[in-house]
Design a protein around this motif. Structure first.
Motif, PDB file in Angstrom:
ATOM      1  N   ILE A   1       0.861  -1.180   0.000  1.00 13.79           N
ATOM      2  CA  ILE A   1       0.000   0.000   0.000  1.00 13.79           C
ATOM      3  C   ILE A   1       0.898   1.231   0.000  1.00 13.79           C
ATOM      4  O   ILE A   1       1.833   1.324   0.812  1.00 13.79           O
ATOM      5  CB  ILE A   1      -0.916   0.016   1.236  1.00 13.79           C
ATOM      6  N   GLY A   2       0.642   2.148  -0.910  1.00 18.38           N
ATOM      7  CA  GLY A   2       1.443   3.366  -1.004  1.00 18.38           C
ATOM      8  C   GLY A   2       0.579   4.597  -0.829  1.00 18.38           C
ATOM      9  O   GLY A   2      -0.569   4.640  -1.284  1.00 18.38           O
ATOM     10  N   VAL A   3       1.141   5.590  -0.142  1.00 15.38           N
ATOM     11  CA  VAL A   3       0.472   6.875   0.022  1.00 15.38           C
ATOM     12  C   VAL A   3       1.395   7.939  -0.556  1.00 15.38           C
ATOM     13  O   VAL A   3       2.566   8.034  -0.159  1.00 15.38           O
ATOM     14  CB  VAL A   3       0.165   7.183   1.503  1.00 15.38           C
ATOM     15  N   GLU A   4       0.890   8.733  -1.498  1.00 21.24           N
ATOM     16  CA  GLU A   4       1.699   9.756  -2.156  1.00 21.24           C
ATOM     17  C   GLU A   4       1.123  11.130  -1.827  1.00 21.24           C
ATOM     18  O   GLU A   4      -0.036  11.414  -2.119  1.00 21.24           O
ATOM     19  CB  GLU A   4       1.706   9.530  -3.675  1.00 21.24           C
ATOM     20  N   VAL A   5       1.969  11.971  -1.200  1.00 20.88           N
ATOM     21  CA  VAL A   5       1.521  13.306  -0.781  1.00 20.88           C
ATOM     22  C   VAL A   5       2.380  14.410  -1.380  1.00 20.88           C
ATOM     23  O   VAL A   5       2.112  15.591  -1.144  1.00 20.88           O
ATOM     24  CB  VAL A   5       1.518  13.427   0.759  1.00 20.88           C
ATOM     25  N   LEU A   6       3.435  14.051  -2.143  1.00 25.86           N
ATOM     26  CA  LEU A   6       4.275  15.073  -2.775  1.00 25.86           C
ATOM     27  C   LEU A   6       3.639  15.495  -4.092  1.00 25.86           C
ATOM     28  O   LEU A   6       4.137  15.250  -5.183  1.00 25.86           O
ATOM     29  CB  LEU A   6       5.697  14.532  -2.987  1.00 25.86           C
ATOM     30  N   GLY A   7       2.495  16.135  -3.964  1.00 26.12           N
ATOM     31  CA  GLY A   7       1.629  16.473  -5.065  1.00 26.12           C
ATOM     32  C   GLY A   7       0.216  16.133  -4.631  1.00 26.12           C
ATOM     33  O   GLY A   7      -0.038  15.872  -3.449  1.00 26.12           O
ATOM     34  N   PRO A   8      -0.746  16.076  -5.520  1.00 31.56           N
ATOM     35  CA  PRO A   8      -2.110  15.684  -5.138  1.00 31.56           C
ATOM     36  C   PRO A   8      -2.113  14.313  -4.475  1.00 31.56           C
ATOM     37  O   PRO A   8      -1.385  13.402  -4.886  1.00 31.56           O
ATOM     38  CB  PRO A   8      -2.855  15.664  -6.482  1.00 31.56           C
ATOM     39  N   LEU A   9      -2.911  14.145  -3.428  1.00 29.20           N
ATOM     40  CA  LEU A   9      -2.931  12.907  -2.655  1.00 29.20           C
ATOM     41  C   LEU A   9      -3.353  11.730  -3.527  1.00 29.20           C
ATOM     42  O   LEU A   9      -4.351  11.803  -4.269  1.00 29.20           O
ATOM     43  CB  LEU A   9      -3.903  13.042  -1.475  1.00 29.20           C
ATOM     44  N   ARG A  10      -2.576  10.621  -3.430  1.00 27.49           N
ATOM     45  CA  ARG A  10      -2.926   9.383  -4.118  1.00 27.49           C
ATOM     46  C   ARG A  10      -2.666   8.221  -3.177  1.00 27.49           C
ATOM     47  O   ARG A  10      -1.717   8.239  -2.395  1.00 27.49           O
ATOM     48  CB  ARG A  10      -2.092   9.181  -5.387  1.00 27.49           C
ATOM     49  N   VAL A  11      -3.523   7.194  -3.266  1.00 28.38           N
ATOM     50  CA  VAL A  11      -3.318   5.937  -2.551  1.00 28.38           C
ATOM     51  C   VAL A  11      -3.213   4.838  -3.600  1.00 28.38           C
ATOM     52  O   VAL A  11      -4.034   4.786  -4.539  1.00 28.38           O
ATOM     53  CB  VAL A  11      -4.466   5.648  -1.572  1.00 28.38           C
TER      54      VAL A  11
END
Length: 964
Positions: free
Chosen positions: A730-740
């Motif tokens: 599971i990945g959470v990306e916050v360096l830009g618009p939030l994505r899971v």
């Protein structure tokens, strides 16, 4: 920036006499930065090393990457020694030797390019482990790495595909030969006219210039030698026979004081290396008499551990008596870690009429043992060698033969032969340290094979380990470690291994001893010097240890002809059966083993103690025996683990077993059964510890145990309190618009449309721990405490569903932990976040990867709530962009450097370091229009700030003014 481009250049020859600058050749060798492989091949005296050294020095003046240099020696035919040398040159000498470690060290220089020079590569015979190592490196060569092979012939490497793709630069004899202009230039530097018949051969041209215009190379060499004093000629001969040597070593061989600095100044083609050693060109080997120095040179080489070099001297001279002495030394000083490549090369060189001599019979036996210790011919070879060495009065050689015989007999578990060898050792009438060690070692091995490891320790305590060669001491110490473990003294065994063995060997033996002492340590890689016998034992131990993690490895053959190896097979098969849930089969395996090797067979019973918990649980006879036996410390701990497990099955949970002992002494099905029984009584510590240490296998088995009526309550309790890892990353990306993401694919879950869910998730990524009070104050500042708490609970429910939609009801969440008053995400493992990776990569200077993570403004949902923290993130990204741009500039990519500088300035228009990078990149790109634009931008920024440029920026501005 700031890389040390001199790393690994400790043995690059420096110029002697007059070194002719050769721009043509240096430019050709500069192509090494644009191709993966460069081959430099020519005969002796064509200046290969000198040309490469000039190329290295040119790179120091205008660096395009990092250079590292290894001069290949005969001993580098051994792959481990060559790997050590390469790792040392790359500044990574603490790593284990091998192709993977060399490739990793080459990658570590990225994004800088690295060029590894391997000079005198002809010293590595085709098919040797050293050549195989280079072949492995060539096949998997990183894109930022370049190899330069220099030698008298091209190495047999897998280059066909690269040559077809144009990835190989070849520098041949014609490229290295002096042109007429270069010959004339060198002649002018000497103030002489060159000879006309030397065909551009650099060494002979230089030699003719130093010895006289009309001299042939032989006449010139003779004139040089004739003008030397006797001690100087002897020093040159000693240096020739040694190859590379220090002044003290040359003096020892010459038998007179020597001044090698003066020799290097007087005699052409004698080099002083940067590491302080000296080397005479191979041309001198055919012009100096060295036979009278051979013996002393061999002594020096043997003293510094270069038996391969000593053997080469003997083989070249056809001195088979000397090679025979070296063969005995090789066996005596290496024993179970024989360098087979060297040994086979010596045996191939021996004439047929000398192959039957005892030393070569012994060497052949040692090679056969390394390949297959069960080879029936070994005993005959060793016995004949030993008898003939005794007849010749060579008791030291006979002791070496006995040592080899003992190792072979012990590998086979042949007690009868060991007792016979012990008697022979006592009859040898010399009292050298080696013989005394052999005597005590033989007695110790015989005692251990008779089931008396305590008696073996008495003999080993008397062995003069400190007085014998290192390899012999290591072999004896390894057996000492084994006997301590057999006595249940695992702690003592580990401490002895760490104190007496080399780092890699110590870590392996110490880790095994500590594991069976009840300490759950990490294990290292395989032993590269292991024999077939070592591998058999290691597989058995690894199978039992793997069972503690619920893993099944390749099983050993079931039928063994001696009790010691039968125990190893029995225990490993039983451990596998327990992991498979076939406990009755495991009981039957022990029953059948004891039917063939009854408990009264001492050696068998003592080896059964190595896996005491297995036998204690599975066999009543062994349980009765060990309950009434005085055991060593390690064995008492294993027995306590078995007792705790059996009592728990009877409902008695009073003995508390340390978590590490449950892991080390019990296969995973048993340790989890014990954990479930404790959990049913309200004690979940063991189950949580096992889940954390072992991983997903624990929860898979807990779900099965939840169907067992006897263990269901405890299993359900652990499933509810101990979180299981999700079935996919599971990945959470916050360096830009939030994505899971799940398995790398972005999800489109309805929970992501809830602003508060996005804000809470971003906040938990940003901060390691968030209290409930902090969360409600930040996200619901206008609500009353009860309403805010209710909203937080609802938001947490949605967030759990977003992260782990497949999580069964009643099971603990893995990703989201709400413990008491705190909320946090479980960092690492299967849950990752780009922000966490950004911090880790930035700290590790893996800037290209850190920069690639940035997709835009970070944490946009928290822009007004966490402004200061987001500002610090942006500043670190700017710093990463600039540092990466500087690295790209150094490696010759000004376009990429300029692009990175531009990205940094978009985020921070007034950053002075980014301005300097932009200026430097424009200059290197040689683009006047771009240079003018960047210069104008920098000046405008300075005017807006009303400040003067710092000195470094001012220098660049002056250069851009000239350029534009």
């Amino acid at each position: 920036m700031g890389e040390d481009n001199t790393a690994g250049l400790r043995a690059v020859p420096r110029p002697l006499d007059v070194e002719l600058p050769r721009p043509r050749l240096v430019d050709r060798l500069r192509c090494r930065w644009s191709r993966p492989i460069t081959l430099v091949t020519a005969g002796a005296g064509f200046g290969k090393t000198t040309a490469l050294a000039q190329s290295v020095r040119a790179n120091l003046l205008a660096p395009r990457g990092v250079d590292a240099w290894v001069t290949c020696l005969p001993d580098h035919a051994d792959g481990n020694r060559l790997a050590h040398a390469i790792l040392h040159a790359l500044g990574d000498s603490g790593r284990d030797p091998g192709a993977p470690e060399v490739l990793l060290a080459l990658r570590r220089t990225a994004p800088l390019d690295v060029c590894l020079f391997l000079d005198d590569v002809h010293e590595l015979p085709d098919g040797s482990p050293g050549a195989a190592l280079l072949a492995d490196v060539v096949r998997a060569l990183p894109g930022t790495a370049h190899l330069v092979f220099s030698g008298r012939c091209a190495p047999a490497l897998p280059l066909a595909r690269r040559e077809a793709a144009g990835d190989v630069v070849a520098v041949r004899t014609g490229d290295l030969a002096f042109t007429d202009a270069e010959t004339a230039a060198l002649a002018r530097s000497f103030g002489r006219r060159p000879a006309d018949d030397l065909c551009g051969w650099p060494a002979l041209i230089r030699l003719s210039l130093t010895a006289g215009r009309s001299a042939s190379w032989r006449y010139a060499a003779e004139e040089v030698l004739s003008n030397l004093s006797g001690p100087m000629r002897t020093a040159l001969a000693a240096l020739v026979v040694l190859g590379c040597a220090t002044e003290d070593e040359v003096g020892s061989v010459a038998g007179v004081p020597v001044d090698l600095e003066r020799l290097a100044e007087t005699v052409p083609l004698v080099n002083r290396l940067d590491d302080g050693r000296y080397r005479a060109h191979d041309l001198w080997s055919g012009l100096t008499r060295t036979d009278h120095l051979r013996g002393k040179a061999v002594e020096v080489l043997v003293a510094r551990g270069e038996l391969a070099g000593a053997g080469r001297i003997a083989c070249r001279a056809g001195d088979w008596d000397l090679l025979a002495r070296l063969a005995v030394d090789l066996v005596r000083t290496t024993l179970s870690v024989l360098p087979c490549t060297t040994a086979r090369r010596w045996l191939e060189a021996v004439p047929a009429d000398r192959a039957g001599e005892p030393a070569f019979l012994l060497l052949k036996a040692a090679v056969s043992h390394a390949v297959d210790f069960g080879d029936p011919s070994i005993d005959g070879l060793v016995d004949r060698a030993c008898a003939r060495l005794l007849d010749a009065g060579d008791h030291e050689g006979a002791a070496a033969a006995l040592g080899q015989a003992v190792i072979t007999a012990h590998s086979r578990g042949d007690l009868v032969r060991l007792l016979d060898l012990a008697g022979r050792a006592q009859r040898l009438d010399t009292d050298s340290p080696v013989l005394r060690l052999v005597r005590h070692s033989v007695s110790a091995v015989a005692a251990e094979m008779a089931g008396e490891p305590e008696e073996a320790l008495v003999h080993l305590a008397l062995a003069p380990v400190a007085e014998v060669p290192r390899a012999l001491a290591v072999s004896t110490t390894r057996f000492h470690v084994h006997c301590l473990s057999m006595c249940g003294r695992g702690q003592d065994a580990a401490e002895l291994a760490e104190r007496m063995l080399d780092d890699d060997l110590a870590s392996r033996h110490a880790a095994t001893a500590r594991w069976f002492d009840g300490e759950a340590v990490e294990f290292q890689g395989d032993d590269p010097d292991s024999t077939a016998r070592d591998e058999f034992v290691a597989r058995a131990l690894h199978t039992v240890i793997a069972a503690s993690f619920g893993e099944i490895t390749a099983e050993l053959p079931g039928e063994q002809e001696n009790p010691r190896d039968a125990v190893l097979a029995c225990a490993s098969h039983a451990a596998v059966a327990v992991v498979r849930g076939e406990e009755e089969l495991a009981r039957d395996l022990y029953k059948r083993h004891l039917a063939r090797w009854p408990v009264d067979v001492k050696v068998a019973e003592r080896h059964l103690r190595r896996f005491l918990t297995l036998g204690y649980v599975l066999n009543d006879e062994l349980r009765d025996r060990w309950d009434n036996t005085d055991l060593g410390t390690s064995h008492r701990r294993a027995l306590a683990a078995g007792r705790a497990f059996l009592r728990a099955r009877r409902g008695d949970l009073r003995p508390t077993l340390p978590e590490e002992h449950a892991l080390c002494f019990l296969p995973l099905p048993w340790s989890l059964e014990l954990a479930c029984r404790h959990a049913a009584a309200g004690r979940t510590k063991l189950g949580a510890w096992l889940a954390d240490r072992v991983g997903p296998a624990v929860h898979r088995r807990l779900r099965d145990l939840a169907q067992d009526p006897d263990l269901a309550a405890g299993a359900a309790k652990l499933l509810a309190t101990v979180p299981a890892p999700p079935g996919h990353p599971i990945g959470v990306e916050v360096l830009g618009p939030l994505r899971v993401t799940r398995d790398g694919v972005a999800v489109d879950a309805p929970e992501l449309r809830r602003a508060r869910v996005r804000q809470l998730l971003g906040l938990l990524v940003l901060r390691p721990v968030v209290t409930r009070e902090q969360a409600v104050d930040l996200l619901w500042p206008d609500l009353d405490p009860a309403g805010a708490a209710r909203n937080l609970r609802v938001t947490l429910t949605h967030l759990r569903r977003l992260l782990e939609p497949e999580r069964a009801g009643g099971e603990a969440s893995y990703c989201l932990r709400a413990d008491g008053d705190t909320i946090r995400l479980s960092r690492g493992g299967l849950l990752t976040a780009d922000l966490w990776s950004f911090h880790d990569l930035s700290a590790a200077d893996q800037l290209d990867q850190a920069v690639a993570l940035w997709r835009g403004d970070p944490l946009p949902d928290l822009a007004d709530l966490c402004e200061a923290e987001i500002g610090r993130l942006r500043a670190r990204h700017v710093e990463n962009l600039v540092e990466l741009g500087e690295l790209r500039l150094v490696t010759g990519d000004p376009a990429q450097a300029g692009s990175l500088a531009g990205r940094a300035l978009e985020l921070e228009p007034f950053d002075p370091r980014a301005h300097r990078l932009a200026l430097a990149a424009a200059l290197r790109a040689r683009n006047p229009q771009r240079t003018t634009e960047v210069r104008a931008r920098v000046l405008a920024s300075l005017r807006e700030l009303c400040v003067r440029p710092d000195p470094a920026t001012e220098i660049l501005l002056r250069q851009t003014a000239v350029s534009s």
